[in-house]
Each structure stands twice: as structure tokens, then as C-alpha cells.
Design an enzyme around this catalytic site. Structure first.
Site, PDB file in Angstrom:
ATOM      1  N   GLY A  53       0.796  -1.177   0.078  1.00 44.70           N
ATOM      2  CA  GLY A  53       0.044   0.105  -0.005  1.00 44.70           C
ATOM      3  C   GLY A  53       0.740   1.385   0.095  1.00 44.70           C
ATOM      4  O   GLY A  53       0.280   2.261   0.456  1.00 44.70           O
TER       5      GLY A  53
ATOM      6  N   ASP B 237      -1.599  -7.456  -6.206  1.00 45.00           N
ATOM      7  CA  ASP B 237      -2.712  -7.538  -5.403  1.00 45.00           C
ATOM      8  C   ASP B 237      -2.561  -8.126  -4.279  1.00 45.00           C
ATOM      9  O   ASP B 237      -2.117  -9.357  -4.164  1.00 45.00           O
ATOM     10  CB  ASP B 237      -4.015  -8.068  -6.053  1.00 45.00           C
ATOM     11  CG  ASP B 237      -5.219  -8.288  -5.305  1.00 45.00           C
ATOM     12  OD1 ASP B 237      -5.259  -8.235  -3.884  1.00 45.00           O
ATOM     13  OD2 ASP B 237      -6.364  -8.232  -5.951  1.00 45.00           O
TER      14      ASP B 237
ATOM     15  N   TYR C 124     -15.183  -4.102   7.313  1.00 47.20           N
ATOM     16  CA  TYR C 124     -13.991  -3.359   7.562  1.00 47.20           C
ATOM     17  C   TYR C 124     -13.516  -3.398   9.095  1.00 47.20           C
ATOM     18  O   TYR C 124     -12.466  -3.930   9.213  1.00 47.20           O
ATOM     19  CB  TYR C 124     -14.287  -2.115   7.082  1.00 47.20           C
ATOM     20  CG  TYR C 124     -12.908  -1.184   7.200  1.00 47.20           C
ATOM     21  CD1 TYR C 124     -11.800  -1.042   6.454  1.00 47.20           C
ATOM     22  CD2 TYR C 124     -12.844  -0.234   8.272  1.00 47.20           C
ATOM     23  CE1 TYR C 124     -10.636  -0.520   6.683  1.00 47.20           C
ATOM     24  CE2 TYR C 124     -11.810   0.559   8.494  1.00 47.20           C
ATOM     25  CZ  TYR C 124     -10.593   0.490   7.422  1.00 47.20           C
ATOM     26  OH  TYR C 124      -9.760   1.240   7.644  1.00 47.20           O
TER      27      TYR C 124
ATOM     28  N   ALA D 295     -14.582  -5.896  11.222  1.00 43.64           N
ATOM     29  CA  ALA D 295     -14.244  -7.361  11.468  1.00 43.64           C
ATOM     30  C   ALA D 295     -12.845  -7.650  11.059  1.00 43.64           C
ATOM     31  O   ALA D 295     -11.978  -8.309  11.524  1.00 43.64           O
ATOM     32  CB  ALA D 295     -15.342  -8.329  10.820  1.00 43.64           C
TER      33      ALA D 295
HETATM   34  N1  LIG Z   1      -7.109   6.953   6.345  1.00 44.42           N
HETATM   35  C1  LIG Z   1      -7.755   6.693   7.747  1.00 44.42           C
HETATM   36  O1  LIG Z   1      -8.491   7.500   8.202  1.00 44.42           O
HETATM   37  C2  LIG Z   1      -7.517   5.366   8.208  1.00 44.42           C
HETATM   38  C3  LIG Z   1      -7.962   5.125   9.505  1.00 44.42           C
HETATM   39  C4  LIG Z   1      -7.625   3.762  10.178  1.00 44.42           C
HETATM   40  C5  LIG Z   1      -7.106   2.866   9.066  1.00 44.42           C
HETATM   41  N2  LIG Z   1      -6.478   3.093   7.904  1.00 44.42           N
HETATM   42  C6  LIG Z   1      -5.609   2.180   7.337  1.00 44.42           C
HETATM   43  O2  LIG Z   1      -4.635   2.644   7.024  1.00 44.42           O
HETATM   44  C7  LIG Z   1      -4.016   2.111   5.736  1.00 44.42           C
HETATM   45  C8  LIG Z   1      -3.652   2.909   4.668  1.00 44.42           C
HETATM   46  O3  LIG Z   1      -4.980   3.681   4.382  1.00 44.42           O
HETATM   47  P1  LIG Z   1      -4.934   5.268   3.484  1.00 44.42           P
HETATM   48  O4  LIG Z   1      -5.789   6.279   4.266  1.00 44.42           O
HETATM   49  O5  LIG Z   1      -3.613   5.708   3.363  1.00 44.42           O
HETATM   50  O6  LIG Z   1      -5.693   4.733   2.304  1.00 44.42           O
HETATM   51  P2  LIG Z   1      -5.351   4.902   0.623  1.00 44.42           P
HETATM   52  O7  LIG Z   1      -6.232   4.431  -0.051  1.00 44.42           O
HETATM   53  O8  LIG Z   1      -5.164   6.319   0.575  1.00 44.42           O
HETATM   54  O9  LIG Z   1      -4.072   4.058   0.261  1.00 44.42           O
HETATM   55  C9  LIG Z   1      -4.339   2.694   0.379  1.00 44.42           C
HETATM   56  C10 LIG Z   1      -3.006   1.987  -0.461  1.00 44.42           C
HETATM   57  O10 LIG Z   1      -3.392   0.423  -0.586  1.00 44.42           O
HETATM   58  C11 LIG Z   1      -3.644   0.167  -2.015  1.00 44.42           C
HETATM   59  N3  LIG Z   1      -4.406  -1.041  -1.846  1.00 44.42           N
HETATM   60  C12 LIG Z   1      -5.476  -0.968  -1.713  1.00 44.42           C
HETATM   61  N4  LIG Z   1      -6.149  -2.285  -2.147  1.00 44.42           N
HETATM   62  C13 LIG Z   1      -4.935  -3.062  -2.613  1.00 44.42           C
HETATM   63  C14 LIG Z   1      -4.802  -4.442  -2.968  1.00 44.42           C
HETATM   64  N5  LIG Z   1      -5.696  -5.332  -3.012  1.00 44.42           N
HETATM   65  N6  LIG Z   1      -3.514  -4.840  -3.612  1.00 44.42           N
HETATM   66  C15 LIG Z   1      -2.420  -3.791  -3.395  1.00 44.42           C
HETATM   67  N7  LIG Z   1      -2.743  -2.564  -2.799  1.00 44.42           N
HETATM   68  C16 LIG Z   1      -3.939  -2.110  -2.456  1.00 44.42           C
HETATM   69  C17 LIG Z   1      -3.872   1.247  -2.644  1.00 44.42           C
HETATM   70  O11 LIG Z   1      -3.905   1.276  -4.005  1.00 44.42           O
HETATM   71  C18 LIG Z   1      -3.192   2.437  -1.970  1.00 44.42           C
HETATM   72  O12 LIG Z   1      -2.296   2.864  -2.382  1.00 44.42           O
HETATM   73  C19 LIG Z   1      -5.443   0.912   5.076  1.00 44.42           C
HETATM   74  O13 LIG Z   1      -5.180  -0.274   5.601  1.00 44.42           O
HETATM   75  C20 LIG Z   1      -6.423   1.635   5.973  1.00 44.42           C
HETATM   76  O14 LIG Z   1      -7.419   0.733   6.164  1.00 44.42           O
HETATM   77  C21 LIG Z   1      -6.812   4.471   7.432  1.00 44.42           C
END
Ligand SMILES: NC(=O)c1ccc[n+]([C@@H]2O[C@H](COP(=O)([O-])OP(=O)(O)OC[C@H]3O[C@@H](n4cnc5c(N)ncnc54)[C@H](O)[C@@H]3O)[C@@H](O)[C@H]2O)c1
Length: 248
Positions: A9, A59, A156, A158
Site C-alpha cells: 500500500g 494485489d 471493515y 471485522a
Molecule cells: N485514512 C484513515 O483515516 C485510516 C484510518 C484507519 C486505518 N486506515 C488504514 O490505513 C491503511 C492505509 O489507508 P490510507 O488512508 O492511506 O488509504 P489509501 O486508499 O489512500 O491508500 C491505500 C493504498 O493501498 C493500496 N491497496 C488497496 N487495495 C490493495 C490491494 N488489493 N492490493 C495492493 N494494494 C492495495 C491502494 O492502491 C493505496 O495505494 C489502510 O489499511 C486503511 O484501512 C486508514
């Protein structure tokens, strides 16, 4: 010797922020993501800091691909010191709307992905004298069940709660050579976070004791601490980073 990190990610958002912080602290970074242009941008930013970068379009829910990535990083750089399981995606559907495949997909992308990459990389870390460190991105939603918002429904929550169990169990299976922890961010301003904050951002800030939303750089400081190769007495834990979001 350079330290090596793998960041799933890492193309954008929190993962990108963490990859750049790790590069600033001397790590070469392998990025795993689906978004090719964004991943190449992050790669360039890592290289601009004088560190090496590898990119893998993958993925994270695919077990065999995780093993291919791990093997290639080990072949190219000879070691893996830190794994950050950051890739994740929300699912906004409630229990009365969601299809079975959508539930399975949310679990696969957020939870099974962590299993996939730990399964592939732990054997490499265990062969190293210095062992390794792992951190996985859970969420405040794992603990709270989430607010009644667009991004935090049951599938999510879960999946993210599953990461906490996986972390505790694997700290026992992989310790003491590998230390593994989970991170529970509150609302962080990213593409994912923005789907929540663009409509309710000001209202949400009122429910956060530090009176602001978080940034990828905030989370990156914690991740860099958990990645440290200095002696450390922390494993099997989760860390909430939310500015004290007391209203969720
Ligand atoms: N932003 C928030 O408020 C928040 C809060 C709690 C937890 N999170 C968690 O933090 C992590 C990052 O979130 P973010 O806000 O930076 O999200 P984002 O969508 O900006 O970035 C997520 C990244 O993961 C990649 N990704 C998604 N599915 C994928 C897959 N199947 N295979 C490969 N890459 C994949 C996307 O392409 C993206 O680059 C996530 O796990 C999210 O659940 C985010």
C-alpha cells in the site's frame, strides 16, 4: 549494511508517508501496490532521498504473489528487516446490503493480505541474525466498531479486528526473533480518509481532543519507531494513534 523494508500500500496515503519516513531513516524500500503511476512517484521520492526502491504491482490478497515478491526482494537485496502491512480498503455497505463476495473481498484485502505477506517474509527474517520487525495497519474501528459513516461498516471493522488477533498470536509464534505489532489510526487525511472527512471533517475535529485530523506523517513516526532495529521490549501490541477521538 542498508536496512530493507517492504511496504504494502506504499503508493499513496499512509503507506507512502511511511515509506518516505523509512527512506529518511536509512531503509531501502520495496513498494507493493496496485496503483502503478502513484507507486512510481513514491519510488522517485525514495530515490531522491538517496535510498534504493523496488516496485511490485500486486494485489495483496493473492498468496502466491506475496511469495514471489518476498523471493525477489530477498534475491535482490539479501534481507528484509521490516514489513509494513498497510494496504487496505474500506467497504461502506451495511449488513442488509452487502453481498457475500463483497464481505469476502474486504476480509481478503485487509486481513488475509497480512497473513500472505507475513507467511512469505517471516522465514526470511528468521534466517537473519537480527530477526525482523512487522507492523500491520489495523484501525480505531477494530476497537470502536466505527462511527456511522461511509467507510467504517462491519466488514471493515471485522477485518481490522482480525489483524489484532493475528498480531497477538504471531507475536507468540514468531517471538523472540520477530517482533510484531498493530497500529490503530483514527481519522487520517488521505484519499481513503477524505471520503469521510470531506462531508464531516469540521464536525469530526470537534470530537478529537487534539482538535485536528491526523496526517500520514503522524502515523509514519509511530511506524518508524516500531521498525527500529534497536533493542526493543514491545511485541504483540496495538497502538492507537487518533489524537484521542473520544466521540467515536
Ligand atoms: N485514512 C484513515 O483515516 C485510516 C484510518 C484507519 C486505518 N486506515 C488504514 O490505513 C491503511 C492505509 O489507508 P490510507 O488512508 O492511506 O488509504 P489509501 O486508499 O489512500 O491508500 C491505500 C493504498 O493501498 C493500496 N491497496 C488497496 N487495495 C490493495 C490491494 N488489493 N492490493 C495492493 N494494494 C492495495 C491502494 O492502491 C493505496 O495505494 C489502510 O489499511 C486503511 O484501512 C486508514
Amino acid at each position: 549494511m542498508s536496512k530493507v523494508a517492504i511496504v504494502t500500500g506504499g503508493a499513496r496515503g499512509i503507506g507512502r508517508g511511511c515509506a518516505l519516513e523509512l527512506a529518511s531513516r536509512g531503509y531501502d524500500v520495496a513498494l507493493v501496490d496496485l496503483l502503478e503511476p502513484e507507486m512510481q512517484r513514491t519510488r522517485g521520492e525514495i530515490e531522491a532521498k538517496g535510498r534504493k526502491a523496488l516496485t511490485y504491482k500486486a494485489d495483496v490478497s493473492v498468496f502466491a504473489r506475496a511469495h514471489e515478491v518476498a523471493e525477489d526482494v530477498a534475491k535482490q537485496w539479501g534481507r528484509v528487516d521490516f514489513l509494513l502491512n498497510d494496504a487496505g480498503a474500506s467497504n461502506a455497505k451495511g449488513i442488509l446490503e452487502i453481498e457475500e463476495e463483497e464481505f469476502d473481498r474486504t476480509i481478503a484485502v485487509n486481513l488475509k493480505s497480512c497473513f500472505n505477506y507475513i507467511h512469505a517474509i517471516a522465514p526470511i527474517m528468521l534466517k537473519q541474525e537480527s530477526g525482523g520487525r512487522i507492523a500491520s495497519m489495523s484501525s480505531l474501528n477494530a476497537l470502536s466498531g466505527g462511527v456511522t459513516s461511509a467507510v467504517s461498516k462491519h466488514s471493515y471493522a471485522a477485518a481490522k479486528a482480525g489483524i489484532l488477533g493475528l498480531t497477538r498470536a504471531l507475536a507468540k509464534e514468531l517471538g523472540p526473533r520477530i517482533m510484531i505489532n498493530a497500529i490503530c489510526p483514527g481519522v487520517i487525511e488521505t484519499e481513503l480518509g477524505n471520503s469521510l472527512t470531506k462531508s464531516r471533517g469540521e464536525e469530526m475535529k470537534k470530537g478529537i481532543m487534539l482538535n485536528r485530523l491526523g496526517s500520514p506523517a503522524d502515523v509514519a513516526q509511530l511506524v518508524a519507531f516500531l521498525a527500529t532495529s534497536e533493542p526493543c521490549f514491545i511485541t504483540g501490541q496495538h497502538f492507537v494513534i487518533d489524537g484521542f477521538q473520544w466521540s467515536c
